[in-house]
Scaffold this motif. Structure first.
Motif, PDB file in Angstrom:
ATOM      1  N   ARG A 109       1.544   3.355  -2.152  1.00  0.00           N
ATOM      2  CA  ARG A 109       1.041   4.501  -2.910  1.00  0.00           C
ATOM      3  C   ARG A 109      -0.449   4.706  -2.730  1.00  0.00           C
ATOM      4  O   ARG A 109      -1.099   5.372  -3.515  1.00  0.00           O
ATOM      5  CB  ARG A 109       1.368   4.315  -4.394  1.00  0.00           C
ATOM      6  N   ASP A 110      -0.987   4.127  -1.664  1.00  0.00           N
ATOM      7  CA  ASP A 110      -2.414   4.253  -1.425  1.00  0.00           C
ATOM      8  C   ASP A 110      -2.723   5.293  -0.354  1.00  0.00           C
ATOM      9  O   ASP A 110      -1.879   5.599   0.492  1.00  0.00           O
ATOM     10  CB  ASP A 110      -2.983   2.911  -0.958  1.00  0.00           C
ATOM     11  N   ALA A 111      -3.918   5.783  -0.426  1.00  0.00           N
ATOM     12  CA  ALA A 111      -4.403   6.618   0.663  1.00  0.00           C
ATOM     13  C   ALA A 111      -4.576   5.744   1.907  1.00  0.00           C
ATOM     14  O   ALA A 111      -4.961   4.586   1.814  1.00  0.00           O
ATOM     15  CB  ALA A 111      -5.748   7.232   0.284  1.00  0.00           C
ATOM     16  N   GLY A 114      -9.692   7.488  -0.333  1.00  0.00           N
ATOM     17  CA  GLY A 114      -9.120   8.026   0.890  1.00  0.00           C
ATOM     18  C   GLY A 114      -9.851   9.271   1.364  1.00  0.00           C
ATOM     19  O   GLY A 114     -11.014   9.474   1.066  1.00  0.00           O
ATOM     20  N   ARG A 120      -2.261  11.272   1.947  1.00  0.00           N
ATOM     21  CA  ARG A 120      -2.737  11.361   0.576  1.00  0.00           C
ATOM     22  C   ARG A 120      -2.005  10.373  -0.314  1.00  0.00           C
ATOM     23  O   ARG A 120      -0.807  10.213  -0.207  1.00  0.00           O
ATOM     24  CB  ARG A 120      -2.522  12.773   0.045  1.00  0.00           C
ATOM     25  N   TRP A 121      -2.752   9.758  -1.208  1.00  0.00           N
ATOM     26  CA  TRP A 121      -2.114   8.836  -2.119  1.00  0.00           C
ATOM     27  C   TRP A 121      -1.285   9.569  -3.162  1.00  0.00           C
ATOM     28  O   TRP A 121      -0.326   9.041  -3.694  1.00  0.00           O
ATOM     29  CB  TRP A 121      -3.168   7.975  -2.821  1.00  0.00           C
ATOM     30  N   SER A 122      -1.634  10.792  -3.452  1.00  0.00           N
ATOM     31  CA  SER A 122      -1.003  11.515  -4.551  1.00  0.00           C
ATOM     32  C   SER A 122       0.424  11.950  -4.244  1.00  0.00           C
ATOM     33  O   SER A 122       1.303  11.846  -5.104  1.00  0.00           O
ATOM     34  CB  SER A 122      -1.834  12.744  -4.921  1.00  0.00           C
ATOM     35  N   TYR A 181     -12.719   4.542   1.665  1.00  0.00           N
ATOM     36  CA  TYR A 181     -11.607   3.616   1.660  1.00  0.00           C
ATOM     37  C   TYR A 181     -12.066   2.237   1.207  1.00  0.00           C
ATOM     38  O   TYR A 181     -13.255   1.933   1.205  1.00  0.00           O
ATOM     39  CB  TYR A 181     -10.990   3.531   3.059  1.00  0.00           C
ATOM     40  N   PHE A 197       0.804  -1.207   0.000  1.00  0.00           N
ATOM     41  CA  PHE A 197       0.000   0.000   0.000  1.00  0.00           C
ATOM     42  C   PHE A 197       0.848   1.273   0.000  1.00  0.00           C
ATOM     43  O   PHE A 197       0.415   2.311   0.461  1.00  0.00           O
ATOM     44  CB  PHE A 197      -0.916   0.019   1.224  1.00  0.00           C
TER      45      PHE A 197
END
Length: 122
Positions: free
Chosen positions: A31-33, A102, A52-54, A109, A29
């Protein structure tokens, strides 16, 4: 199968600190929120903090700034919530959530843990 397992909760005294962990398995995970929520007895679940995932930046609910720190270890696929200067009103079940859009909304989620109980005595 994705699983989230929270740990680190317990019975503590006001003023103590705790570090809650949420270990993810089944996929990475990095790169995940990711988010932390809590639910106190008789109250609705509320947002605590998220990443934040970004861009990987973290942010807290306004009422959670100062004592709550969210950070993660991508190598261990684990996120943490450090809570300092605990207060009796912090007593709640704390949940982690990952994936999806997220943000501050529980339902945004994709995966949720079972929660870890934090009880703060005065």
């Amino acid at each position: 199968q994705v699983q989230l397992e929270e740990s680190g909760g317990g019975l503590v005294q006001a003023g103590d600190s705790l570090r809650l962990s949420c270990a993810a398995s089944g996929r990475t995970f990095s790169r995940d929120a990711m988010g932390w929520f809590r639910q106190a007895p008789g109250k609705e679940r509320e947002f605590v903090a998220a990443i934040r995932w970004s861009d990987g930046t973290t942010y807290n609910a306004d009422s959670m700034k100062g004592r709550f720190t969210f950070f993660r270890d991508n190598v261990k696929n684990t996120v943490y919530l450090q809570i300092d200067s605990l207060k009796p009103e912090d007593t709640a079940v704390y949940y982690c959530a990952v994936g999806g859009r997220g943000g501050t909304t529980w339902g945004a989620y994709s995966y949720w843990g079972q929660g870890t109980q934090v009880t703060v005595s005065s």
